[in-house]
Design a protein around this motif. Sequence first.
Motif, short mmCIF file in Angstrom:
data_model
loop_
_atom_site.label_atom_id
_atom_site.label_comp_id
_atom_site.label_asym_id
_atom_site.label_seq_id
_atom_site.Cartn_x
_atom_site.Cartn_y
_atom_site.Cartn_z
N PRO A 298 -53.63 24.47 -28.02
CA PRO A 298 -54.15 25.33 -26.95
C PRO A 298 -55.49 25.94 -27.33
N VAL A 299 -56.35 26.06 -26.33
CA VAL A 299 -57.69 26.60 -26.55
C VAL A 299 -58.04 27.54 -25.40
N LEU A 300 -58.74 28.63 -25.71
CA LEU A 300 -59.25 29.56 -24.72
C LEU A 300 -60.77 29.51 -24.80
N ILE A 301 -61.41 29.19 -23.67
CA ILE A 301 -62.86 29.08 -23.62
C ILE A 301 -63.38 30.17 -22.68
N THR A 302 -64.25 31.01 -23.20
CA THR A 302 -64.85 32.06 -22.38
C THR A 302 -66.36 31.89 -22.42
N SER A 303 -66.99 32.13 -21.28
CA SER A 303 -68.45 32.09 -21.21
C SER A 303 -68.90 33.30 -20.38
N ASN A 304 -70.16 33.31 -20.02
CA ASN A 304 -70.73 34.47 -19.33
C ASN A 304 -69.93 34.87 -18.10
N ASN A 305 -69.42 33.91 -17.33
CA ASN A 305 -68.75 34.26 -16.08
C ASN A 305 -67.46 33.46 -15.84
N SER A 306 -66.85 32.92 -16.90
CA SER A 306 -65.62 32.16 -16.70
C SER A 306 -64.70 32.27 -17.91
N LYS A 307 -63.43 31.99 -17.62
CA LYS A 307 -62.41 31.96 -18.67
C LYS A 307 -61.51 30.76 -18.36
N VAL A 308 -61.34 29.85 -19.34
CA VAL A 308 -60.57 28.63 -19.14
C VAL A 308 -59.58 28.49 -20.29
N ARG A 309 -58.34 28.12 -19.93
CA ARG A 309 -57.30 27.80 -20.92
C ARG A 309 -56.94 26.33 -20.74
N ALA A 310 -56.69 25.66 -21.86
CA ALA A 310 -56.32 24.24 -21.80
C ALA A 310 -55.54 23.88 -23.05
N ILE A 311 -54.88 22.74 -22.99
CA ILE A 311 -54.23 22.17 -24.18
C ILE A 311 -55.13 21.02 -24.63
N GLY A 312 -55.81 21.23 -25.73
CA GLY A 312 -56.70 20.22 -26.29
C GLY A 312 -58.07 20.21 -25.65
N MET A 313 -59.06 19.90 -26.48
CA MET A 313 -60.43 19.79 -25.98
C MET A 313 -61.24 18.96 -26.95
N LYS A 314 -62.32 18.42 -26.43
CA LYS A 314 -63.32 17.74 -27.23
C LYS A 314 -64.65 18.27 -26.74
N THR A 315 -65.45 18.84 -27.65
CA THR A 315 -66.73 19.39 -27.26
C THR A 315 -67.85 18.69 -28.03
N TYR A 316 -68.85 18.27 -27.28
CA TYR A 316 -70.06 17.70 -27.86
C TYR A 316 -71.08 18.82 -27.87
N TYR A 317 -71.07 19.60 -28.94
CA TYR A 317 -71.85 20.84 -28.93
C TYR A 317 -73.35 20.59 -28.97
N GLU A 318 -73.81 19.45 -29.40
CA GLU A 318 -75.24 19.16 -29.35
C GLU A 318 -75.70 18.96 -27.91
N LYS A 319 -74.83 18.36 -27.10
CA LYS A 319 -75.16 18.10 -25.69
C LYS A 319 -74.73 19.24 -24.77
N GLY A 320 -73.90 20.15 -25.27
CA GLY A 320 -73.40 21.25 -24.46
C GLY A 320 -72.29 20.82 -23.50
N GLN A 321 -71.55 19.77 -23.86
CA GLN A 321 -70.46 19.27 -23.01
C GLN A 321 -69.11 19.62 -23.61
N HIS B 138 -64.99 18.63 -22.90
CA HIS B 138 -63.99 17.83 -22.20
C HIS B 138 -62.62 18.43 -22.52
N LEU B 139 -61.90 18.84 -21.49
CA LEU B 139 -60.57 19.43 -21.67
C LEU B 139 -59.53 18.34 -21.48
N LYS B 140 -58.47 18.36 -22.31
CA LYS B 140 -57.52 17.26 -22.33
C LYS B 140 -56.38 17.41 -21.32
N SER B 141 -55.73 18.57 -21.25
CA SER B 141 -54.60 18.70 -20.31
C SER B 141 -54.31 20.16 -20.02
N ARG B 142 -53.48 20.38 -18.98
CA ARG B 142 -52.98 21.70 -18.56
C ARG B 142 -54.11 22.73 -18.50
#
Length: 189
Positions: A152-175, A177-181
């Motif tokens: 499980p991962v919690l992602i917060t940014s300036n104006n959003s909050k997202v919870r998901a199970i699993g993620m893959k982030t390409y931090y150089e590109k700023g992308q 990808h959330l895996k499920s739920r």
Amino acid sequence: MFNRNLPIFLSLLFMLLAMGYWAYDTDLHPGTQKKSTDARKNADYFLEQANILQYGKGGKLEYQLTSQSISHYPHNDTTLLSLPHMTSYRKTGQITTAHAANGKLLSGNDTLVLWNNVIMNQDKISTGRHTRMNTDYLTLYSDQGMAETDLPVLITSNNSKVRAIGMKTYYEKGQIHLKSRVRGVHESN
């Protein structure tokens, strides 16, 4: 009858004594024993208050890794880290930081595994955008500019909050990808 069996009995006794001595004698000579193929599993070095810098081919700083303590194990070429903190500097102007209670730098020093209270921050200086990711386990591939987890991962940014199970982030590109739920809240400005 006893005299007739005596040579056979003595021969067997002598052979048993010789075999016993031979078996005992080989235990005393370590050079003749089969050597263990197990490599040494103790740390060959350790550092406290370590600061590791990696520069690119052009001499530009790519990442900085600090840790309260580092222990290197030569049998599998891994390095255990206590309270690791990594800062990655990208050409795009994005700065990515990650820290946790524990970490492991794998062989080749391009893969960093973090666990226990992992926090990863992405800051894009040109836009002022800040993204924070919290999870319990994260693998960072510095040569690919990518990080991933199946937990499980919690992602917060300036104006959003997202919870998901699993993620893959390409931090150089700023992308990201959330895996499920996936569940999220977005607030418009």
